[in-house]
Design a protein around this motif. Sequence first.
Motif, short mmCIF file in Angstrom:
data_model
loop_
_atom_site.label_atom_id
_atom_site.label_comp_id
_atom_site.label_asym_id
_atom_site.label_seq_id
_atom_site.Cartn_x
_atom_site.Cartn_y
_atom_site.Cartn_z
N TRP A 282 0.81 -1.37 -0.05
CA TRP A 282 0.10 0.15 -0.09
C TRP A 282 0.72 1.35 -0.21
CZ3 TRP A 282 0.83 3.02 4.29
CH2 TRP A 282 1.35 2.11 5.39
N LYS A 283 1.95 1.26 0.97
CA LYS A 283 2.71 2.38 0.78
C LYS A 283 3.52 2.86 -0.42
CE LYS A 283 6.13 4.87 4.00
NZ LYS A 283 5.24 5.81 4.40
N ALA A 286 1.17 3.95 -3.08
CA ALA A 286 0.62 5.31 -2.95
C ALA A 286 1.44 6.22 -3.14
CB ALA A 286 0.21 5.46 -1.53
N ASP A 290 -2.86 7.90 -6.49
CA ASP A 290 -3.22 8.73 -5.14
C ASP A 290 -3.72 7.74 -4.07
OD1 ASP A 290 -5.91 9.78 -3.56
OD2 ASP A 290 -5.18 11.47 -4.81
N ARG A 291 -3.39 8.01 -2.92
CA ARG A 291 -3.31 7.21 -1.76
C ARG A 291 -4.94 6.60 -1.56
NH1 ARG A 291 -2.67 8.57 4.73
NH2 ARG A 291 -4.77 9.78 4.20
N ASP A 292 -5.90 7.48 -1.96
CA ASP A 292 -7.30 6.94 -1.83
C ASP A 292 -7.85 6.23 -3.01
OD1 ASP A 292 -7.48 8.45 0.49
OD2 ASP A 292 -8.42 10.22 -0.41
N VAL A 294 -5.97 3.57 -3.95
CA VAL A 294 -5.46 2.26 -3.78
C VAL A 294 -6.24 1.47 -3.11
CG1 VAL A 294 -3.62 0.95 -2.67
CG2 VAL A 294 -3.00 3.06 -3.91
#
Length: 422
Positions: A282-283, A286, A290-292, A294
């Motif tokens: 996840w990191k 991101a 965009d983090r949102d 994932v």
Amino acid sequence: MKQRAPWSAAVVLGLALASGCGSAAAPGPSGGSGDALVVWDWKSGDADAAAYLDKAKADFATRHPDVDVEFVAQPFDQYYTLLGAAIQAGRGPDVMLFNGGGQLRDRVDALVPLDEYVDQDRQRLSGWEAFTRDGKTYASPVTLQGHPLYYNKALYEQAGLDPEAPADTWDDFVGDCGAIAGRTGATCFGVGNKEGIGIQFFLSAMGSAVLTPAEYDDWIAGKRNWSSPDVKRIFELWEQVGDAGLNNDGINSTAMFNDAFALFQSGKAAHVIGLMSDIGHWKDFAEFLDRDDVGVMAAPVVNPAATPSLPYDGGIGYAVAKWTRDPEVAADLVRSLTSSEALKAFHADAGAIASDTTIDVSAGGPAVTAITAAIRTGKPALHVALSSRTLDLMGRLSQQLVSGSATVDEAVAQLAVSDAAG
């Protein structure tokens, strides 16, 4: 995985065979007060592990100020070969990093059981089972590692799909993949099987969507029925996904680390079976998406009698070599490497899902929130229950299934023989 050792593999192998690497000051095993403890791993050369190691070394120094600690980072693709040479010679590092499962269990004769040294850490840390054999613990877990099915929410939106409601059945999932391919050009999966690793991820990520809960539990307990229609279905699915064009081209020539992940990060694949801790996770994703965007989804149900769950175990952990001069001191270094402050730094900088479940991960974003929530109902990963020999064979057979040079019946028959041999 990432390669980072400044020493060549040939030099390290020569040291392991000729002079031993148990002491920075002199040949032979080490570990006593005033001497050096040598640690082999594949993480210590990473910048995002620097704070973690600094915290661990500081913690250890408070109790053993006269004992130096030297970390030697090895290239991951040669790590177990180099370690095997050191074990054969009976001389090498005092402390060594292992993946949970077969890589450790196949080498416990060279390791010190840690149970008497780590009893205080039992409740604080999770993931112990991946580092045990025959009721004894041989390493302390640093991370939890699992295989979430990640998806790109932005591609779902572009395809006219609801990014917050991914398909929960296999047929619907394949339909969504068709819509994504038609409207965005992205393949369904990003897969790398050059090293034979892709099948391990696929087996563990999809297994709970195919096997019944009883079959799943039997597999983990060692009662594996390779001729079961549901077990065969997993390998048939692996073959069919490729035949249906759901994967990127050339998966047998695509490296999992990090080419397959790059396909997902670049929007060329809508889904990837990744890791949940410190790489391909996840990191990392991101940093490019965009983090949102994932997302993390449950494996789509193939068998209505199955109950999908997050596959996870202890990820990586440090063990102590039998030849170390003072096992208690070496075990104390392992305890420092799994201390709360060190693991907090590893989570913050590397994105590791630490074995210490008291660490706050709420700042990690929606993907890590979904992963940690799924841990409560998660089960051990199917591939971690297999020996390293059977995993190697499975990798070769998975490549043959992709190329059409082996059938599923032939593959599971060979795997059954290997698994029975232990």
